[in-house]
Motif scaffolding. Sequence first.
Motif, PDB file in Angstrom:
ATOM      1  N   TYR A  15     -14.764  -0.064   5.799  1.00  0.00           N
ATOM      2  CA  TYR A  15     -15.500  -1.313   5.986  1.00  0.00           C
ATOM      3  C   TYR A  15     -14.893  -2.136   7.118  1.00  0.00           C
ATOM      4  O   TYR A  15     -13.680  -2.109   7.332  1.00  0.00           O
ATOM      5  N   TYR A  16     -15.752  -2.911   7.779  1.00  0.00           N
ATOM      6  CA  TYR A  16     -15.263  -3.958   8.668  1.00  0.00           C
ATOM      7  C   TYR A  16     -14.869  -5.125   7.771  1.00  0.00           C
ATOM      8  O   TYR A  16     -15.509  -5.390   6.761  1.00  0.00           O
ATOM      9  N   ASN A  17     -13.796  -5.812   8.130  1.00  0.00           N
ATOM     10  CA  ASN A  17     -13.359  -7.004   7.386  1.00  0.00           C
ATOM     11  C   ASN A  17     -13.010  -6.712   5.937  1.00  0.00           C
ATOM     12  O   ASN A  17     -13.261  -7.530   5.060  1.00  0.00           O
ATOM     13  N   ASP A  18     -12.441  -5.558   5.645  1.00  0.00           N
ATOM     14  CA  ASP A  18     -12.065  -5.215   4.274  1.00  0.00           C
ATOM     15  C   ASP A  18     -10.728  -5.870   3.925  1.00  0.00           C
ATOM     16  O   ASP A  18      -9.994  -6.334   4.795  1.00  0.00           O
ATOM     17  N   HIS A  19     -10.393  -5.880   2.660  1.00  0.00           N
ATOM     18  CA  HIS A  19      -9.171  -6.499   2.149  1.00  0.00           C
ATOM     19  C   HIS A  19      -7.957  -5.605   2.379  1.00  0.00           C
ATOM     20  O   HIS A  19      -8.085  -4.420   2.641  1.00  0.00           O
ATOM     21  N   LEU A  20      -6.786  -6.213   2.259  1.00  0.00           N
ATOM     22  CA  LEU A  20      -5.532  -5.468   2.349  1.00  0.00           C
ATOM     23  C   LEU A  20      -5.286  -4.750   1.029  1.00  0.00           C
ATOM     24  O   LEU A  20      -5.810  -5.162   0.004  1.00  0.00           O
ATOM     25  N   PRO A  21      -4.474  -3.711   0.990  1.00  0.00           N
ATOM     26  CA  PRO A  21      -3.762  -3.066   2.088  1.00  0.00           C
ATOM     27  C   PRO A  21      -4.717  -2.251   2.965  1.00  0.00           C
ATOM     28  O   PRO A  21      -5.840  -1.962   2.552  1.00  0.00           O
ATOM     29  N   PRO A  22      -4.250  -1.864   4.161  1.00  0.00           N
ATOM     30  CA  PRO A  22      -5.086  -1.000   5.008  1.00  0.00           C
ATOM     31  C   PRO A  22      -5.474   0.253   4.229  1.00  0.00           C
ATOM     32  O   PRO A  22      -4.609   0.939   3.684  1.00  0.00           O
ATOM     33  N   HIS A  23      -6.769   0.518   4.158  1.00  0.00           N
ATOM     34  CA  HIS A  23      -7.234   1.635   3.339  1.00  0.00           C
ATOM     35  C   HIS A  23      -8.568   2.162   3.842  1.00  0.00           C
ATOM     36  O   HIS A  23      -9.197   1.575   4.717  1.00  0.00           O
ATOM     37  N   PHE A  24      -8.975   3.280   3.252  1.00  0.00           N
ATOM     38  CA  PHE A  24     -10.308   3.811   3.485  1.00  0.00           C
ATOM     39  C   PHE A  24     -10.909   4.194   2.149  1.00  0.00           C
ATOM     40  O   PHE A  24     -10.206   4.267   1.129  1.00  0.00           O
ATOM     41  N   HIS A  25     -12.209   4.406   2.152  1.00  0.00           N
ATOM     42  CA  HIS A  25     -12.949   4.798   0.954  1.00  0.00           C
ATOM     43  C   HIS A  25     -13.307   6.280   1.088  1.00  0.00           C
ATOM     44  O   HIS A  25     -13.698   6.722   2.179  1.00  0.00           O
TER      45      HIS A  25
END
Length: 86
Positions: A15-25
């Motif tokens: 996602y753009y503007n997703d929450h921390l920590p740096p992650h992916f889905h």
Amino acid sequence: MPEISSFYGIKVTMYYNDHLPPHFHAKYGNAEVLIDIQNGVVFKGFFPAKQLKLVLAWCEIHKNKLMENWHLAKRHEMIKRIEPLK
């Protein structure tokens, strides 16, 4: 949510503007997990064991590219595709 890679039926997005920590889905069928990029661990969701091993291996191989994409997303810039696991 831009797709950054797809392999063995697993779809990887960020996602753009997703929450921390740096992650992916990562999604496989109805299963979905959020993977912490820096630590290479699941912090939310559930995945079948075999597919989880694949996603975590892919994460380790492409950790630098994933972090680069995280920073691009934070700046609202185009996220780059990352080669799939072979």
